[in-house]
Design a protein around this motif. Structure first.
Motif, mmCIF file in Angstrom:
data_model
loop_
_atom_site.group_PDB
_atom_site.id
_atom_site.type_symbol
_atom_site.label_atom_id
_atom_site.label_comp_id
_atom_site.label_asym_id
_atom_site.label_seq_id
_atom_site.Cartn_x
_atom_site.Cartn_y
_atom_site.Cartn_z
ATOM 1 N N UNK A 1 52.569 -31.010 1.261
ATOM 2 C CA UNK A 1 53.561 -31.677 1.134
ATOM 3 C C UNK A 1 52.873 -33.136 1.474
ATOM 4 N N UNK A 2 51.752 -33.330 2.128
ATOM 5 C CA UNK A 2 51.050 -34.647 2.444
ATOM 6 C C UNK A 2 50.606 -35.260 1.187
ATOM 7 N N UNK A 3 49.968 -34.464 0.207
ATOM 8 C CA UNK A 3 49.535 -35.098 -1.322
ATOM 9 C C UNK A 3 50.642 -34.887 -2.379
ATOM 10 N N UNK A 4 51.317 -34.081 -2.365
ATOM 11 C CA UNK A 4 52.179 -33.564 -3.272
ATOM 12 C C UNK A 4 51.194 -32.445 -4.377
ATOM 13 N N UNK A 5 50.277 -32.097 -4.071
ATOM 14 C CA UNK A 5 49.390 -31.276 -4.999
ATOM 15 C C UNK A 5 49.697 -29.656 -4.779
ATOM 16 N N UNK A 6 50.007 -28.839 -6.038
ATOM 17 C CA UNK A 6 50.299 -27.718 -5.861
ATOM 18 C C UNK A 6 48.990 -26.590 -6.236
ATOM 19 N N UNK A 7 48.987 -25.522 -5.712
ATOM 20 C CA UNK A 7 47.798 -24.607 -5.980
ATOM 21 C C UNK A 7 48.053 -23.455 -5.096
ATOM 22 N N UNK A 8 47.182 -22.472 -5.394
ATOM 23 C CA UNK A 8 47.247 -21.232 -4.630
ATOM 24 C C UNK A 8 46.757 -21.309 -3.056
ATOM 25 N N UNK A 9 47.188 -20.791 -2.064
ATOM 26 C CA UNK A 9 46.723 -20.831 -0.961
ATOM 27 C C UNK A 9 45.534 -19.426 -0.990
#
Length: 111
Positions: free
Chosen positions: A20-28
């Protein structure tokens, strides 16, 4: 020297998440409790490591991680209205695996 980190279980591991800080999506990829202090007194922080779309991992506070997968009530895999399921899937897959050429990106109108 004692360990300066430990792995922490998390319900979103190996799932699609959004920072939520950068808006970047990815895999945890991992949640790690790390000692980030440079002094004798330890300072432990839980960090989430996310593999972004570029393939590079970045870290963020674990509280900044939210699921990016839609809630079951918001699923979008339902057939489009008036279109059979097979046709809708075929339409959404058109050209996905083919790169666009320069001519394909241009408008068809002449100047």
């Amino acid at each position: 020297m004692p360990d300066r980190y430990e792995y922490v279980p998390h319900p979103l591991l190996r799932r699609r998440v959004r920072d939520v800080a950068s808006g970047v999506e990815g895999e945890l990829m991992a949640v790690i409790n790390e000692d980030v202090s440079n002094s004798i007194k330890p300072h432990w922080v839980e960090l989430a490591y996310v593999r972004g779309p570029s393939g590079r991992e970045f870290s963020t506070a674990v509280d900044n991680i939210k699921s990016a997968e839609p809630h079951p009530s918001q699923r979008t895999d339902q057939p489009l209205s008036g279109v059979r399921r097979g046709e809708a899937e075929a339409r959404s897959d058109l050209g996905r695996d083919q790169p666009q050429t320069g001519a394909g990106r241009r408008e068809t109108r002449s100047a």
